[in-house]
Design an enzyme around this catalytic site. Structure first.
Site, short mmCIF file in Angstrom:
data_model
loop_
_atom_site.label_atom_id
_atom_site.label_comp_id
_atom_site.label_asym_id
_atom_site.label_seq_id
_atom_site.Cartn_x
_atom_site.Cartn_y
_atom_site.Cartn_z
N CYS A 59 -9.59 8.07 4.95
CA CYS A 59 -10.67 7.09 4.95
C CYS A 59 -11.45 7.14 6.27
CB CYS A 59 -10.10 5.69 4.75
SG CYS A 59 -11.36 4.39 4.74
N CYS A 90 -11.09 -18.74 -0.95
CA CYS A 90 -9.76 -18.40 -1.46
C CYS A 90 -8.85 -19.60 -1.31
CB CYS A 90 -9.18 -17.20 -0.69
SG CYS A 90 -7.66 -16.54 -1.44
N GLY A 142 -12.25 -13.00 -1.40
CA GLY A 142 -11.73 -14.25 -1.90
C GLY A 142 -10.93 -14.16 -3.20
N CYS A 169 -6.08 15.64 0.91
CA CYS A 169 -6.41 14.45 1.70
C CYS A 169 -7.90 14.27 1.94
CB CYS A 169 -5.68 14.56 3.04
SG CYS A 169 -5.98 13.22 4.18
N ASP A 174 -16.31 -1.83 0.72
CA ASP A 174 -15.57 -3.07 0.96
C ASP A 174 -15.14 -3.21 2.41
OD1 ASP A 174 -14.52 -5.43 0.04
OD2 ASP A 174 -12.60 -4.57 -0.55
N CYS A 194 -3.37 -15.96 3.28
CA CYS A 194 -2.56 -14.80 3.65
C CYS A 194 -2.91 -14.38 5.08
CB CYS A 194 -2.80 -13.66 2.68
SG CYS A 194 -2.57 -14.13 0.94
N CYS A 241 -8.72 18.09 10.93
CA CYS A 241 -8.77 18.07 9.47
C CYS A 241 -9.26 19.40 8.91
CB CYS A 241 -9.68 16.95 8.98
SG CYS A 241 -9.07 15.28 9.33
N CYS A 296 -5.17 -11.06 5.67
CA CYS A 296 -6.37 -10.84 4.87
C CYS A 296 -7.48 -10.22 5.72
CB CYS A 296 -6.86 -12.14 4.25
SG CYS A 296 -8.26 -11.91 3.12
N CYS A 330 -10.68 6.64 -3.56
CA CYS A 330 -11.64 7.21 -2.62
C CYS A 330 -10.97 7.69 -1.34
CB CYS A 330 -12.74 6.19 -2.30
SG CYS A 330 -12.13 4.61 -1.67
#
Length: 422
Positions: free
Chosen positions: A340, A27, A77, A336, A287, A31, A327, A34, A265
């Protein structure tokens, strides 16, 4: 959400996405928040890039198993560091290997600094959807999104966005939330409106690396800050019942209120079925889970079918449905679905012992926006019914699927509105 061998993760490509880490973590920005790149804005002299043979094999295998629709996401990147000839090769291979009448989608996330007229012409020609990272007005953006020398990137990014506009390229704005902007939602929304940015998305800034998914989740903002941000931003977005801007999270929640699934997601019923591919072909399920412990194989050595049918992939997909008791008992579970998995607390037995880090923020927002979301949903469904009534098509039977696309029966979805409306 357990999966047996007879109901494995063998999914058609219309449900499977491919995300390439196009240049690995190379990259040109440094930042400070990141979660992926580690080069501090100084990519090496030998540029990371997916080899052509690997690219060809992957695209060919993906297309061979397609069922009319395929999607590619290009990230880093900074993916534009791969160069325009690389992406020209990508679309050539996609065209070469695609079965007839296949719909091909390409999305690319960029920091915007390398955009020019050639890139914009290419994106328009091949209908790429571009995400541009921009954290708000200059003072906010430049506090975190700098070059390796510390120079802010705001002015450059704003100039480069004009190339996309010149060629009518579809693009949206991705804003990372941190201490410098989370308490300034109205300023952000006014900035987007002033600049004509009609499609935006907010994500909380992270303080962990995707390469270490077992480390505790840490964020740059608190759940309380995020909850206040969502509520105040919603007030602006709602616009007296006539939203004029698309914000990804609010759009998703409106979709759920009309009976459809959330697109992201994070709040979907299941994790998205995606393969994240490193430039060397290593495949990962998400990811946020790119450690070697989560590696599913290598697309250069293994077939796509073998990779998605690995027990490790099934185990990953089961994480979403492994909900803590908080939950399961929650009134807002349908909105919801536990958030995640990366943001939950897990015990040593890989059981979820605590909800999503932002649980309180989501619950606060759901309660705050519920009545107005329901009103918007009713208006939207009524509009669909008016449009359908004007189409001349026959009304569906009561037990038929609803015309709004929710998947529910007409009599339990839009049917009652039709009887009292159009």
């Amino acid at each position: 959400m357990t999966a047996s061998r007879s109901a494995s993760t063998r999914v058609p490509n219309k449900a499977l996405g491919v995300m390439w880490k196009t240049v690995s973590d190379d990259c040109n920005l440094a930042c400070d928040y990141c979660y992926y790149s580690t080069c501090a804005g100084r990519p090496g002299p030998k540029r990371n890039r997916i080899e052509r043979a690997l690219l060809d094999k992957t695209i060919r295998g993906y297309m061979e198993n397609s069922q009319g629709s395929v999607g590619f996401a290009w990230q880093g990147g900074e993916p534009l560091l791969a160069g325009l000839p690389f992406f020209e090769e990508v679309v050539a291979l996609q065209a070469r290997h695609a079965p007839p009448n296949t719909s091909i989608g390409n999305a690319l996330q960029t920091n915007g600094t390398l955009l020019n007229e050639d890139w914009a012409r290419f994106f328009r020609k091949y209908n790429f959807l571009i995400g541009v990272s921009l954290d708000g007005p200059k003072q906010i953006h430049d506090a975190h999104r700098n070059t390796a020398t510390g120079k802010g990137s705001f002015d450059l990014v704003m100039r480069k966005i004009q190339h996309l506009r010149n060629h009518d390229v579809d693009f949206n704005i991705l804003t990372v939330l941190h201490s410098g902007n989370v308490d300034r939602p109205r300023e952000l929304m006014a900035f987007y409106a002033r600049e004509g940015f009609r499609y935006v998305q907010f994500i909380p800034g992270m303080d962990f690396q995707a390469q270490f998914p077992d480390a505790p989740a840490r964020y740059l903002i608190s759940a309380d800050q995020y909850g206040r941000f969502l509520c105040e931003t919603f007030d602006v977005w709602y616009n007296n019942g006539a939203p004029s801007m698309s914000e990804r999270f609010f759009d998703d929640m409106l979709s759920v209120h009309v009976g459809r699934e959330a697109g992201l997601c994070t709040h979907g019923r299941k994790c998205s079925q995606t393969l994240v591919l490193e430039k060397n072909g290593d495949a990962f399920p998400c990811d946020f889970y790119t450690s070697m412990e989560r590696r599913l194989g290598n697309i250069g050595l293994d077939s796509l079918r073998d990779i998605v049918d690995r027990p490790a992939y099934r185990q990953f997909l089961e994480l979403k449905g492994t909900l803590p008791q908080a939950c399961i008992r929650c009134d807002y579970l349908r909105l919801c679905f536990g958030g995640c998995p990366r943001n939950r607390v897990w015990d040593s037995g890989r059981r979820a012992s605590g909800p999503d880090y932002f649980c309180d923020a989501y619950r606060r927002f759901f309660s705050y926006a519920e009545e107005r979301m329901a009103m918007l949903a009713k208006k939207l469904r009524t509009r669909w019914l008016h449009e359908y009534a004007g189409s001349g098509l026959p009304w569906p039977e009561r037990n038929a699927a609803c015309i709004c696309g929710s998947g529910a029966k007409f009599k339990r979805c839009c049917g009652p509105l039709r009887d009292s409306g159009p």
